[in-house]
Design a protein around this motif. Structure first.
Motif, short mmCIF file in Angstrom:
data_model
loop_
_atom_site.label_atom_id
_atom_site.label_comp_id
_atom_site.label_asym_id
_atom_site.label_seq_id
_atom_site.Cartn_x
_atom_site.Cartn_y
_atom_site.Cartn_z
N LYS A 1 -3.28 14.68 18.89
CA LYS A 1 -2.97 15.08 20.36
C LYS A 1 -1.59 15.21 20.80
N LEU A 2 -0.74 14.88 20.00
CA LEU A 2 0.83 14.93 20.37
C LEU A 2 1.38 16.35 19.77
N ILE A 3 0.69 16.91 18.74
CA ILE A 3 1.10 17.96 17.97
C ILE A 3 0.95 19.31 18.50
N THR A 4 2.01 20.13 18.45
CA THR A 4 2.04 21.75 18.66
C THR A 4 2.64 22.30 17.50
N ARG A 5 1.81 23.30 16.89
CA ARG A 5 2.18 23.80 15.49
C ARG A 5 3.36 25.29 15.85
N TYR A 6 4.41 25.38 15.04
CA TYR A 6 5.11 26.52 15.06
C TYR A 6 5.42 26.94 13.64
N PRO A 7 5.40 28.15 13.37
CA PRO A 7 5.65 28.75 12.22
C PRO A 7 7.25 28.31 11.83
N PHE A 8 7.65 28.20 10.75
CA PHE A 8 9.12 27.87 10.43
C PHE A 8 10.06 28.90 10.92
N SER A 9 9.63 30.20 10.94
CA SER A 9 10.81 31.16 11.60
C SER A 9 10.89 30.96 13.17
N GLU A 10 10.11 30.06 13.99
CA GLU A 10 10.35 29.84 15.22
C GLU A 10 10.82 28.68 15.56
N ILE A 11 11.76 28.06 14.68
CA ILE A 11 12.11 26.62 14.37
C ILE A 11 13.05 26.64 15.99
N GLU A 12 13.78 27.48 16.08
CA GLU A 12 14.82 27.40 17.33
C GLU A 12 13.99 27.38 18.59
N ALA A 13 12.84 27.99 18.76
CA ALA A 13 11.92 28.07 19.96
C ALA A 13 11.30 26.60 19.88
N ALA A 14 10.77 26.11 18.91
CA ALA A 14 10.24 24.86 18.77
C ALA A 14 11.27 23.82 19.12
N ALA A 15 12.48 23.80 18.90
CA ALA A 15 13.37 22.95 19.11
C ALA A 15 13.77 22.89 20.71
N ARG A 16 13.91 24.02 21.08
CA ARG A 16 14.15 24.18 22.38
C ARG A 16 12.97 23.67 23.43
N ALA A 17 11.49 23.88 23.00
CA ALA A 17 10.43 23.55 23.65
C ALA A 17 10.50 21.88 23.59
N ALA A 18 10.87 21.16 22.38
CA ALA A 18 10.89 20.07 22.34
C ALA A 18 12.07 19.36 23.26
N ALA A 19 13.06 19.94 23.23
CA ALA A 19 14.15 19.38 24.26
C ALA A 19 14.03 19.38 25.84
N SER A 20 13.30 20.39 26.02
CA SER A 20 12.98 20.60 27.61
C SER A 20 11.57 19.70 27.84
N GLY A 21 10.76 18.98 27.00
CA GLY A 21 9.88 18.23 27.34
C GLY A 21 8.53 19.23 27.47
N GLU A 22 8.73 20.38 27.13
CA GLU A 22 7.58 21.43 27.07
C GLU A 22 6.29 20.78 26.30
N VAL A 23 7.02 20.44 24.98
CA VAL A 23 5.81 20.02 24.04
C VAL A 23 6.39 18.45 23.61
N ILE A 24 5.35 17.69 23.02
CA ILE A 24 5.69 16.46 22.56
C ILE A 24 6.09 16.49 21.12
N LYS A 25 5.37 16.99 20.14
CA LYS A 25 5.98 16.81 18.81
C LYS A 25 5.67 18.35 18.21
N PRO A 26 6.66 19.17 18.02
CA PRO A 26 6.50 20.39 17.18
C PRO A 26 6.37 20.17 15.90
#
Length: 362
Positions: A332-357
């Motif tokens: 319930k905490l997880i959002t999946r991202y391909p490794f190639s999208e690591i920077e997008a995942a990091a920004r989503a986490a920093a903004s609070g958009e996702v809980i655990k990328p």
């Protein structure tokens, strides 16, 4: 061996995929092909200040063992493993089951950017690349780990679910289960409903405790209540958070957990407690001010906690068992991202958009 890794090449800079070389494992090292890696707040905050560059972060890796050094006996090629923090295994605290407070030096083993002999197992075009973050640097297709931070897990366990167990879930759930130990007759307030805070919510609810979550983000408050919290407060919507928590818990909560490290929030946490309550501090901060008289006269205990007071080899299997029982729904905490999208995942986490990328590797 040539691998792909996410490098941070300037202070506060982005994660950028680069080809790098990794050493063959030394006698005490384990080469792991990474299949999933969680992004933790520590990765994001540390890249803002890290002085030794270029650097590979990542400390919630899961993967398959590909090779082991001659001294390694606990895992073998082909094993599925979850990676966590590194400890020496021999000092007084490690021997006493308190490896999170390893006396050899958590910094030297986890946050120096090198092995203990100041070498680095990574390089690019002949130049050093810093790594060994938490004894792994798992933002890469392969990582070198050690027996102390390499935990064998079931081969059929989804690596995406296993990855956060190595740090974020271990810290939150461990603080609840190993330190605060709430029961069906007690209450807990959690300040900060990120992956650490929500892991504490899950663990405390699994013990039957009454849990209150405090977070300014509506979506995170909703997740907290979905996980079983009896209330989720927006600090902007109440006149005084501590008073509101005391009212909900009928005189004050037995336990409090702060994930923010913010002085004002820590004061609210102290004010939320009933006499002889305990506040666990897991958020990284520098200083805090609080009313000493309140702490003294109410007999409040303040407890700093690293990695949930957990020994990974014992605690990660326990977390896996709780998940199998349906009592720790990490998904319930997880959002999946391909490794190639690591920077997008990091920004989503920093903004609070996702809980655990969690990054996935093809």
């Amino acid at each position: 061996m040539r691998i792909q890794a996410a490098l941070v090449e300037s202070v506060g800079g982005p994660f950028t995929l680069r080809d790098v070389d990794i050493d063959e494992p030394r006698r005490d090292e384990i080469l792991v092909r990474i299949t999933a890696a969680g992004i933790c707040h520590t990765d994001l905050s540390t890249r803002q200040v890290w002085p030794r560059l270029p650097m590979v972060f990542g400390h919630e890796g899961v993967g398959l063992v590909e090779a082991v050094g001659s001294a390694v006996t606990t895992v073998a090629p082909g094993d599925s493993v979850c990676l966590s923090y590194r400890s020496c295994g021999t000092c007084g605290n490690c021997s006493a089951g308190r490896s999170a407070y390893c006396q050899t030096g958590i910094h030297a083993l986890n946050a120096s950017g090198t092995r203990t002999d100041n070498s680095t197992p990574l390089s690019r075009n002949g130049s050093p690349v810093f790594g060994s973050f938490f004894g792994q640097s798992s933002f890469a297709t392969h990582a070198l780990a050690y027996e102390s931070n390499c935990v064998k897990i079931p081969a059929d366990l989804d690596p995406v679910l296993a990855a956060p167990l190595g740090c974020g879930v271990q810290t939150g759930a461990g603080t609840a289960l190993n330190v605060l130990r709430p029961t069906a007759h007690s209450s807990l307030v959690v300040f900060g409903a990120g992956s650490v805070g929500l892991s504490a919510v899950m663990a405390a609810v699994a013990q039957g405790a009454s849990v209150v979550a405090v977070d300014p983000v509506a979506s995170r408050r909703a997740v907290a209540q979905d996980l079983g919290a009896i209330a989720a407060l927006d600090p902007a919507d109440v006149d005084d958070v501590a008073t509101a928590v005391r009212e909900i818990t009928r005189g004050g909560t037995h336990h409090a957990l702060d994930t923010t490290g913010r002085p004002a929030v820590i004061s609210q946490a102290i004010g939320s407690l009933r006499p002889r309550g305990t506040l666990a501090l897991v958020g990284i901060g520098k200083t805090a001010e609080f009313d000493i008289m309140t702490v003294m006269t109410k007999g409040i205990q303040l407890r700093g906690v690293i990695e949930g007071d957990a020994v990974p080899q014992r605690f990660i299997p326990h977390l896996i068992a709780l998940h199998a029982q349906g009592r720790l729904p990490v998904e319930k905490l997880i959002t999946r991202y391909p490794f190639s999208e690591i920077e997008a995942a990091a920004r989503a986490a920093a903004s609070g958009e996702v809980i655990k990328p969690v990054l996935t590797f093809g």
